[in-house]
Write an enzyme that holds these catalytic residues in place. Structure first.
Site, PDB file in Angstrom:
ATOM      1  N   LEU A 145      10.207 -21.943  -7.291  1.00  0.00           N
ATOM      2  CA  LEU A 145      10.739 -23.262  -6.844  1.00  0.00           C
ATOM      3  C   LEU A 145      11.204 -23.196  -5.424  1.00  0.00           C
ATOM      4  CD1 LEU A 145      12.854 -24.001 -10.000  1.00  0.00           C
ATOM      5  CD2 LEU A 145      10.584 -24.337  -9.592  1.00  0.00           C
ATOM      6  N   SER A 181      15.389 -15.314  -0.763  1.00  0.00           N
ATOM      7  CA  SER A 181      14.844 -15.893   0.505  1.00  0.00           C
ATOM      8  C   SER A 181      15.279 -17.354   0.507  1.00  0.00           C
ATOM      9  CB  SER A 181      13.125 -15.932   0.444  1.00  0.00           C
ATOM     10  OG  SER A 181      12.848 -16.468   1.551  1.00  0.00           O
ATOM     11  N   ASP A 234       5.868 -24.748  -7.327  1.00  0.00           N
ATOM     12  CA  ASP A 234       4.625 -23.726  -6.947  1.00  0.00           C
ATOM     13  C   ASP A 234       4.291 -23.131  -8.290  1.00  0.00           C
ATOM     14  OD1 ASP A 234       2.713 -22.267  -6.089  1.00  0.00           O
ATOM     15  OD2 ASP A 234       3.601 -21.240  -4.690  1.00  0.00           O
ATOM     16  N   GLN A 237       0.970 -19.424  -8.268  1.00  0.00           N
ATOM     17  CA  GLN A 237       1.245 -18.043  -8.181  1.00  0.00           C
ATOM     18  C   GLN A 237       0.952 -17.505  -9.607  1.00  0.00           C
ATOM     19  OE1 GLN A 237       4.694 -16.581  -6.273  1.00  0.00           O
ATOM     20  NE2 GLN A 237       4.943 -18.395  -4.970  1.00  0.00           N
ATOM     21  N   LYS A 539     -15.604  31.445  12.495  1.00  0.00           N
ATOM     22  CA  LYS A 539     -14.314  32.246  12.800  1.00  0.00           C
ATOM     23  C   LYS A 539     -14.091  32.013  14.269  1.00  0.00           C
ATOM     24  CE  LYS A 539     -12.041  36.456  11.864  1.00  0.00           C
ATOM     25  NZ  LYS A 539     -11.131  36.259  12.973  1.00  0.00           N
TER      26      LYS A 539
END
Length: 831
Positions: A145, A181, A234, A237, A539
């Site tokens: 959302l 967020s 949304d 996803q 070597k």
């Protein structure tokens, strides 16, 4: 170059090196990288069920998130780095641009490693990898959302309640997550019977139905121009190729907010807001994990087998709420239980990755080192089994009486899929005491695999390179998160481990930071090293250097542990040719005008201390560092890996640059005889043969490495010198040298040829400081004693010669130079 503090830690049996712990990742709050790692370590037991089995896409801020005025750059990363520890699980996902190998977080150590690499945000899909390694059907549905302009978290909560109501009619219960967020997500558990395409279609139809009913509040179309004043649902996803921020992941915002699962009561709070790291840890401790209702039904955790074999209420055994373990911040614990089942046997259980790794041992712990007892691995047990005693009823799995025979803590020396070495310390007054044991797998894998339980003769502490932290590396073996628990009363800037920094924070760590000594070769013949079991390397006629690259800082250490960083400023760019922090082993050589190694030239670069002399010598005698082994990558030791695996790691780790005199020479083709012929043509010293399956044994001269030389050389100890006469008065006429043996220092002859005038002057000054009255040799010929000056046998050099005489003296010796990289007790007779 300055180096920030670092710390070696043991994370549930996995040894990790944490660097730049004081780097500020969130400038607005001051939260450091150490505190970020502490958060992920603290939340791991709660977070792991929601990410385990899922491909993790990382969003990394290597230097922190920045500020609103100067935001820092972030980048997404899918492919797991090639230098990542081998114990991190991988999952391969097929993409149009090729296959990608993703990390899978199924342990707290993995989360800590991801945080150490600067991965602030972890994103996962709604599906897990199935047992065959392919993406399975999704086990949960998600709705993201996203508030458009003018909308906020309160409006998202309103839409969340509308989505919840529809899902309830479908028989699904949703759990909200404030995203950390802008908006929030809703998750609902699925039974895995539908594909991602089918779940996406259902989610899309639900979003469109809600948009039709609430057009002024909700939008399901992704176009940004339609979002103002509305909440976007949304649904996309749920697509198999899409990911969502993982529950309990930090966010790369300007404050350390978290994607935090919430209760519906919390969503009703008029002051609903996003939570920060310390608040989330405290809230989970107070009321548990709301998201577990979504994950528990589908999660396949380490205790899934244990739970499937038992029925709650039918056995007194502990029944954990979920198939996931519970991490312990203290010393790992063990229990040995006496189990009176169909046959009396003992159960050995070792705490690791939040569960008890378990073996049934019919005859118990061996009483002596002369016998081995059979051990059969069983399913992982929950931590509550550490104290379990009782009678399992008839008809139940493992029916019979169970008592604790002994319990306590243990130290891990080695933990591999086929070998575990550990030291148990039982309770005071218990029957076990302190004992060092080894479990060695002999047949099968996983549950029901057969092992031998062996009692080791030596009783010593875990060595460097084991599964525990080493205080010699500059840190404590207490995890940095153990000393500080987040609480509501703490200032809101995330967990703050009080002991995250090492006391060694100078421009370079102490020499002990490399912690290891080079592995050494024994002399041998071409016939000894013939066959497919051997790999061949050239070597080089130089001196060994171990190099540690740590967060851009370079430290060079000789075989004796002496800091050589300032001596070879032309090698400072080694950090630019390695793709990750590492400890690498190699040989520094000086090249003549034909591009061939020249030990005499290299002498001009050694033993210099004045910056002006070092700079002049670096210009006059350039060197190159040939790398041939890697001991540690990104904080993870590789010592126990076979030579072939370490070689592959080194080649992937290295990237050549024209302006950095470091390379990884290719292995040598052909058999030893052909390789020696080619070495002769190229003007090289010879060949080193290494067993392909050999592990790296620091400081050990092992017959797993064999040196095949074209000319005879011998390291020697200087015990004195003869004075020059005539025009050479006051100078060295010849050096008197020897080789350590059981009687002291065996005389090996005198050598004057090859001693350059300038080198002799410097050497004389050093020898005069070591003057001794008595000869350090036990068998010097009288002819060499007359004008001898004796010195303490502290300096090591190297000679080349024709052969040994019958009296043990080198015939026709020629001085090659000092070996400041070696000690007298390193010198052995080259037969």
């Amino acid at each position: 170059m300055a180096q920030g503090p670092y710390q070696l830690v043991d994370v549930d049996g996995r040894r990790l090196r944490l660097t730049s712990l004081d780097k500020v990742m969130y400038p607005e709050t001051g939260m450091t990288k150490g505190e970020m790692i502490a958060y992920y370590a603290e939340i791991a037991p709660t977070m792991l069920p929601h990410v385990a089995g899922r491909a993790i896409t990382r969003k990394r801020w290597v230097n922190g998130v920045g500020t609103p005025d100067h935001p820092a750059q972030a980048f997404f990363e899918k492919n797991l780095e090639e230098h990542a520890p081998e114990w991190i699980r991988r999952g391969v996902q097929h993409h149009s641009d090729g296959d990608k190998s993703y990390p899978i977080a199924d342990s707290r150590a993995t989360l800590v490693w991801l945080a150490q690499m600067g991965a602030i945000e972890l994103h996962v899909p709604q599906w897990r990898f199935d047992p065959s390694g392919e993406p399975a059907n999704p086990d949960r549905m998600v709705f993201d959302l996203d508030p458009g302009p003018g909308m906020g978290l309160a409006e998202c909560a309103e839409v969340a309640r509308l989505v919840r109501a529809i899902l309830q009619h479908m028989g699904l219960e949703a759990v909200p997550v404030t995203s950390g967020s802008k908006g929030l997500q809703l998750y609902a558990a699925l039974d895995g019977s539908q594909t991602s395409e089918q779940v996406s279609a259902v989610a899309h139809e639900l979003a469109k139905a809600l948009e039709a009913d609430h057009p002024d509040l909700i939008v399901s179309n992704m176009r940004k121009s339609l979002r103002e004043g509305r909440i976007l649902i949304d649904w996309s996803q749920n697509n198999a190729n899409k990911t969502t921020i993982a529950p309990y992941s930090l966010r790369g915002r300007f404050r350390p907010t978290v994607a935090a699962p919430r209760t519906w009561d919390e969503l009703d709070d008029p002051d609903l807001r996003h939570l920060e790291a310390d608040e989330v840890v405290a809230l989970v401790a107070e009321r548990g994990d709301p998201m577990l209702a979504v994950t528990a039904a589908s999660a396949e955790g380490p205790l899934s087998t244990y739970l499937s074999m038992r029925t709650a209420g039918s056995t007194p055994e502990p029944m954990p709420e979920s198939p996931w373990g519970v991490a312990n911040d203290g010393d790992p614990r063990f229990v040995i239980q006496e189990h009176h089942a169909r046959r009396l046997h003992y159960d050995l259980r070792l705490e690791r990755d939040g569960v008890l790794k378990s073996w049934a041992v019919p005859k118990g712990v061996p009483e002596t080192a002369d016998r081995n007892n059979l051990a059969v691995q069983t399913e992982d047990h929950p931590m509550q089994y550490l104290v379990f005693e009782g009678t399992i009823p008839e008809g139940q799995y493992g029916a019979g009486g169970m008592t604790v025979w002994d319990t306590g803590t243990y130290e891990t020396e080695k933990w591999r899929d086929d070998e575990v070495i550990f030291t148990l310390t039982g309770r005071v007054g218990g029957p076990l005491g302190r004992v060092r044991l080894a479990l060695i797998r002999t047949q099968g894998q996983g549950e029901k695999s057969q092992w031998l339980l062996h009692r080791m003769k030596e009783q010593h502490h875990a060595e460097a390179g084991d599964g525990r932290a080493d205080a010699a590396g500059g840190g404590s073996d207490e995890p940095p998160w153990a000393a500080s628990r987040p609480s509501r009363s703490r200032a809101r800037r995330g967990p703050t481990p009080s002991d995250i920094s090492s006391p060694d924070s100078d421009d370079h760590p102490p020499a002990a930071a490399i912690e290891l000594s080079p592995m050494l070769a024994v002399p041998g013949t071409a016939a000894l090293a013939a066959g497919a079991d051997w790999a061949l390397e050239w070597k080089w006629d130089g001196i060994r250097l171990l190099a540690r690259v740590d967060d851009g800082a370079v430290r060079l250490v000789s075989r004796k542990g002496i800091d050589q960083t300032a001596t070879y400023p032309d090698l400072a760019g080694i950090a630019r040719v390695l793709r990750a922090d590492a400890v690498v082993d190699g040989e520094v050589v000086a090249l003549d005008e034909r591009g061939r190694p020249d030990f005499g030239l290299l002498q001009q670069r050694m033993n210099l201390t004045k910056p002006r002399e070092i700079a002049a010598a670096a210009k006059a005698v350039p060197v190159v560092l040939h790398l041939f082994d890697v001991l540690e990558v990104a904080g993870t030791p590789t010592l126990d890996e076979p030579y072939t695996r370490r070689r592959e790691r080194l080649e992937r780790l290295f990237r050549a640059r024209d302006d950095v005199p470091v390379d990884v020479p290719p292995v040598v083709d052909g058999d030893p005889d052909a390789a020696l012929d080619e070495a002769r043509r190229l003007g090289l010293e010879g060949v080193v043969a290494k067993r392909r399956r050999s592990t790296y044994r620091p400081g050990v001269r092992s017959d797993d490495w064999v040196k095949l030389k074209l000319t005879r050389t011998q390291e020697v100890v200087i015990g004195g010198y003869r004075k020059g006469v005539g025009a050479r008065e006051g100078r060295i006429r010849s050096l008197l040298v020897g080789i350590p043996d059981s009687g002291g220092l065996r005389y090996a002859g005198r050598v004057g040829s090859g001693l350059r005038e300038r080198d002799a002057e410097r050497l004389l000054a050093r020898l005069d400081e070591l003057h001794e009255a008595a000869a350090p040799f036990h068998d010097v010929p009288a002819t060499d004693v007359v004008d001898a000056v004796w010195v303490r046998p502290e300096l090591v050099g190297e000679i080349e010669f024709g052969e040994w005489t019958r009296t043990g003296v080198a015939r026709h010796p020629r001085w090659r130079g000092l070996r400041p990289d070696k000690r007298p007790d390193d010198v052995v007779l080259e037969t």
